[in-house]
Design an enzyme around this catalytic site. Structure first.
Site, PDB file in Angstrom:
ATOM      1  N   GLU A 205       0.814  -1.225   0.000  1.00 10.26           N
ATOM      2  CA  GLU A 205       0.000   0.000   0.000  1.00 10.26           C
ATOM      3  C   GLU A 205       0.846   1.273   0.000  1.00 10.26           C
ATOM      4  OE1 GLU A 205      -3.445   0.201   2.518  1.00 10.26           O
ATOM      5  OE2 GLU A 205      -4.118  -1.820   1.978  1.00 10.26           O
ATOM      6  N   HIS A 481      -2.140  -1.430  10.394  1.00 11.83           N
ATOM      7  CA  HIS A 481      -1.579  -2.779  10.538  1.00 11.83           C
ATOM      8  C   HIS A 481      -0.452  -2.774  11.561  1.00 11.83           C
ATOM      9  CE1 HIS A 481      -3.156  -5.015   6.862  1.00 11.83           C
ATOM     10  NE2 HIS A 481      -3.665  -3.807   6.747  1.00 11.83           N
TER      11      HIS A 481
END
Length: 494
Positions: A205, A481
């Site tokens: 990402e 995350h």
């Protein structure tokens, strides 16, 4: 490194693309600024006084809208050209930058490997560096600040006191600096507030080419070799929108790189160049005149697949593409030290929704160190996906606080997703509630806070000895995350 040589047409396309992206940047800023005013994050929605957001809307809506309208002719003219150029260049950018420090570390690592006394370390991290409006869809804001801060925090850990530049005489004590620990005691299942000294960093990402510049600049102070801006652009792959988001940074020379897009995807996968980034590393020459090499693969699988069985098919493609890359790039003199797959798999080993993929053939060929068997993780394994509505809470606002939460069975359930997903939908994942008993206390369940979707897998054909496995809280509040890192030694090094 002939495999990394760029063709004249690709170099020309990249140069023109850089110019076009610069011309489009003001339009990018105005569009993201305008839309972001009306897409508040959970944290902004939870603020008791909403006047700050309202004030921003009143003050900035008109300037951003006017700016976008004025720049629209430039956008209309150059956006199609940008689509053409990204389709003409090769599917990745390669950046190489050396300093005295990185050269010294590389030389010392070569000596340690030759002596059979080197401990490798690899990390996988999803950092959600998307355009501002898309970051806000994951309830993260200020991508400029986050890109720089992520790079700085990683750099600071690589420059930690026991990893400072090496003495000029290259003494045996150098091994302490390169390897982090002179003695190789196992440190598995550890929740750490800092990254170990990394050989390889696999990022997912890192979508925004604009914001990646700050990140890459920071990473280059520790990693001389970086592959970024990875992806194939086409109507049938990503509709010319986002690249793969993959970035691979390495302390060791990169011999070959490739990217292959997946053929199976659904929903928002249609605007992302989802696929597999493949990298071959050169670890030095051997006493028998061969070459020690390693293969590293980085991927990001389908999220919110719902009733579609997309992830198992992408895992099929992952095995196919990785096998092809090794076959195409192997040389007779190569000695493969290790072969590792990293990434955000968007599946865990416990949830009912993921039972099919947990039994995939990939997990027969590759070892997932925190896993005991399909449906059962080791007791110390924790989740890596945070609850988006609580990830900005004061209780998890620093690496130290997030570590305390992650190590507490009850608190962990409040801030990390439970591994009890029955169907992978946005509603089930983003809006899932903490389990509460009749007395209003957190109901502790075995799968609580254990949705582990970030993986580091190693090929069983090239066995490793794992010396440490870490859930790293260093990026608290900067991503949704918890990165994972693995330290290991290789008996196959010649």
């Amino acid at each position: 490194m002939a495999a990394l040589e760029e063709s004249y047409s690709s170099r020309t396309a990249n140069l023109c693309l850089s110019i076009v992206r610069s011309l489009l940047y003001p339009s990018y800023i105005s569009f993201n600024g305008l839309t972001s005013l009306y897409y508040p994050t959970f944290h902004e929605q939870q603020e008791k006084d909403g006047s700050n957001l309202l004030l921003k809307q009143l003050l900035l809506t008109l300037p951003y809208a006017a700016m976008f309208i004025i720049l629209f002719p430039i956008l209309a003219l150059f956006l199609p050209l940008r689509c053409v150029l990204v389709s003409l260049r090769r599917p990745f950018c390669y950046s190489e930058h050396h300093s005295k420090r990185t050269c010294l570390l590389e030389e010392t690592a070569q000596r340690a490997m030759a002596a059979g006394e080197y401990k490798f370390s690899i990390c996988s991290a999803n950092i959600c560096l998307a355009p501002e409006i898309m970051s806000r869809m994951n309830h993260l804001s200020d991508v400029d600040y986050r890109s720089m801060s992520i790079g700085q925090r990683i750099k600071e850990d690589q420059f930690a006191s026991h990893q400072m530049p090496l003495p000029s005489n290259g003494s045996p004590n150098d091994l302490t600096i390169v390897n982090g620990h002179k003695k190789y005691e196992k440190d598995v299942g550890n929740v750490s507030t800092s990254f170990p000294q990394l050989d390889i960093l696999c990022v997912q990402e890192a979508w925004s080419s604009y914001h990646n510049k700050a990140l890459i600049e920071e990473l280059h102070q520790s990693f001389p070799y970086i592959v970024h801006d990875v992806g194939v652009h086409a109507f049938n792959i990503n509709n010319f929108v986002l690249n793969s988001g993959h970035l691979v940074a390495s302390r060791h020379p990169i011999e070959a790189v490739d990217f292959k897009p997946y053929k199976n995807f659904v929903d928002h996968g249609k605007i992302i160049s989802m696929g597999l980034t493949s990298v071959k590393l050169h670890l030095g020459s051997t006493r028998s005149n061969g070459n020690n090499v390693a293969y590293v693969f980085n991927t990001h699988l389908q999220s919110y697949q719902g009733k579609h069985e997309i992830i198992p098919r992408q895992l099929d493609e992952l095995l196919e593409y990785s096998g092809m890359f090794i076959k195409q790039n192997s040389q007779p003199e190569d000695n493969i030290a290790f072969c590792i797959v990293c990434g955000d798999f968007n599946m865990d080993n416990l949830s009912p929704a993921d039972q099919i993929q947990t039994r995939h053939r990939l997990f027969e060929l590759f070892e997932d160190f925190p896993r005991l068997k399909p449906g059962l993780d080791k007791p110390w394994a924790i989740g890596t996906e945070m609850r988006q509505d609580r990830m900005m809470d004061g209780a998890v606002s620093t690496p130290e606080l997030l570590k305390q939460v992650a190590e507490n069975e009850a608190l962990r359930q409040c801030y990390l997703l439970d591994a009890d997903i029955t169907e992978q939908t946005k509603e089930n994942l983003v809006y899932s509630q903490v389990k509460i008993d009749d007395q209003g206390n957190v109901k502790i369940v075995p799968e609580g806070g254990r949705r582990r979707i970030d993986y580091i897998l190693f090929d069983k054909e090239f066995p490793l000895e794992v010396k440490g496995y870490h859930f790293v809280t260093r990026l608290a509040t900067l991503t949704d995350h918890i990165p994972v890192a693995m330290e290991f030694t290789c008996s196959s090094l010649l």
